[in-house]
Design a protein around this motif. Sequence first.
Motif, PDB file in Angstrom:
ATOM      1  N   GLY A  93       0.793  -1.219   0.000  1.00 38.06           N
ATOM      2  CA  GLY A  93       0.000   0.000   0.000  1.00 38.06           C
ATOM      3  C   GLY A  93       0.827   1.272   0.000  1.00 38.06           C
ATOM      4  N   ASN A  94       2.159   1.120   0.031  1.00 38.42           N
ATOM      5  CA  ASN A  94       3.050   2.282   0.058  1.00 38.42           C
ATOM      6  C   ASN A  94       4.262   1.981  -0.829  1.00 38.42           C
ATOM      7  N   PRO A  95       4.079   2.019  -2.150  1.00 37.07           N
ATOM      8  CA  PRO A  95       5.162   1.621  -3.047  1.00 37.07           C
ATOM      9  C   PRO A  95       6.417   2.474  -2.941  1.00 37.07           C
ATOM     10  N   SER A 218       6.207  -6.450 -10.343  1.00 39.72           N
ATOM     11  CA  SER A 218       5.167  -6.459 -11.375  1.00 39.72           C
ATOM     12  C   SER A 218       4.099  -7.495 -11.083  1.00 39.72           C
ATOM     13  N   GLN A 219       4.519  -8.685 -10.683  1.00 37.74           N
ATOM     14  CA  GLN A 219       3.562  -9.751 -10.403  1.00 37.74           C
ATOM     15  C   GLN A 219       2.691  -9.433  -9.195  1.00 37.74           C
ATOM     16  N   ASN A 220       3.299  -8.909  -8.150  1.00 43.60           N
ATOM     17  CA  ASN A 220       2.538  -8.615  -6.941  1.00 43.60           C
ATOM     18  C   ASN A 220       1.565  -7.467  -7.158  1.00 43.60           C
ATOM     19  N   TYR A 221       1.980  -6.442  -7.872  1.00 40.36           N
ATOM     20  CA  TYR A 221       1.076  -5.312  -8.104  1.00 40.36           C
ATOM     21  C   TYR A 221      -0.038  -5.653  -9.093  1.00 40.36           C
ATOM     22  N   SER A 222       0.197  -6.626  -9.959  1.00 35.21           N
ATOM     23  CA  SER A 222      -0.851  -7.024 -10.903  1.00 35.21           C
ATOM     24  C   SER A 222      -1.925  -7.894 -10.254  1.00 35.21           C
ATOM     25  N   GLY A 223      -1.655  -8.371  -9.032  1.00 31.49           N
ATOM     26  CA  GLY A 223      -2.624  -9.193  -8.322  1.00 31.49           C
ATOM     27  C   GLY A 223      -2.409 -10.683  -8.450  1.00 31.49           C
ATOM     28  N   ARG A 224      -1.285 -11.092  -9.004  1.00 34.45           N
ATOM     29  CA  ARG A 224      -1.044 -12.522  -9.220  1.00 34.45           C
ATOM     30  C   ARG A 224      -1.015 -13.322  -7.916  1.00 34.45           C
ATOM     31  N   PHE A 225      -0.495 -12.722  -6.836  1.00 36.59           N
ATOM     32  CA  PHE A 225      -0.338 -13.477  -5.592  1.00 36.59           C
ATOM     33  C   PHE A 225      -1.272 -13.012  -4.470  1.00 36.59           C
ATOM     34  N   TYR A 230      -2.912  -3.780  -7.065  1.00 33.34           N
ATOM     35  CA  TYR A 230      -2.637  -2.551  -6.321  1.00 33.34           C
ATOM     36  C   TYR A 230      -2.301  -1.440  -7.304  1.00 33.34           C
ATOM     37  N   SER A 231      -2.659  -0.226  -6.942  1.00 30.75           N
ATOM     38  CA  SER A 231      -2.363   0.922  -7.789  1.00 30.75           C
ATOM     39  C   SER A 231      -1.168   1.695  -7.233  1.00 30.75           C
TER      40      SER A 231
END
Length: 261
Positions: A93-95, A218-225, A230-231
Amino acid sequence: MELPQSIRNQIEGKEYQIDETGMSGSRILLFSDMVLKVQRKSRETEQELCMMEWLQDRLPVPGILAKEEAGEEQFLLMSRLEGEMMCEETYMGNPVLQTKVLAEGLKRLWAVDLSGCPADCRLDHKLMRAAEQVEQGLVDLDNVEPDTFGPEGFRGPEELLDWLFGNRPEEEAVLSHGDYCLPNVFGKGDRLTGYLDLGRAGIADKWCDIALCYRSLSQNYSGRFHGKAYSGYDDLSLFKELGIAPDWEKIRYYILLDELF
C-alpha cells in the motif's frame, strides 16, 4: 512430523503458525522468536546453510539455532527476522516506502566484500545447473510466465537453454541474493531488517537480483499473488531509487534464466 531431538528441545510446547507464503515447497513453522524450516535435502539447501553461516557478520540474516538432517530431510531452526515481508499490506500500500527498502537491500548486498565468498553463481555455474534441470526434466512448466513457451515464445526448455547459452551477457560481479523477490526481503518502516531464503545466494551479476525484483514487483502489483491488484506502482521507481537506467536486455535474460529453476 517427526523432529530431531535437538530441534524438539527448543520448540516443544511453544505456539506456532504455519507459513504458506512463497513457492519453495518447504514447510515453515513460525514461532514468536524462531522459524523452523523443513525441506528436502538438495544442493540448494546445502548452499543456503553455507551462505547463512558466511553472512552472519556481514548482513542481516537469520541466526542459525540448530540444524539437523534425518533421511532425506533437512531441519533448520533459525531466529525470526524483525519486521515484515515486502509483500505485506504495509508495503504494497506504500510503493514509495517499499521501493526505498528494496533498493537499500540491493545496495547492501553489492557493498559486501566478495573475498572468501563460498558460492559462485555466475553464468558458468548457473548455466550448467540450468542444463541439468532441463536434462533431468525438472523445469516446472506450471509456474512460468505465460509467454515464455508456446506460439509467441520458445518451443520448450531445450530451446530456451540454447538461447541462454548463445546470448549470455557480460557480468558485473557482486554478492547476489539469487531470489530477490518480495517475500524474501524484510523491513520495518523505511529500514531493511533482513534477507530470507539464501539457497541461491553467491557471486553473480548484479542484474540477476534487479531482474527478479522487477518481476516480483510487477507480479505482486498485478494481483497474481494477492488476489487483488494494487495501484500507484511505477515500474521505473526501482531504477530511480538505485540511480541507474534499466538494462532491459539483461532483465529479460535473467528472468528467462530463472524460468528453468
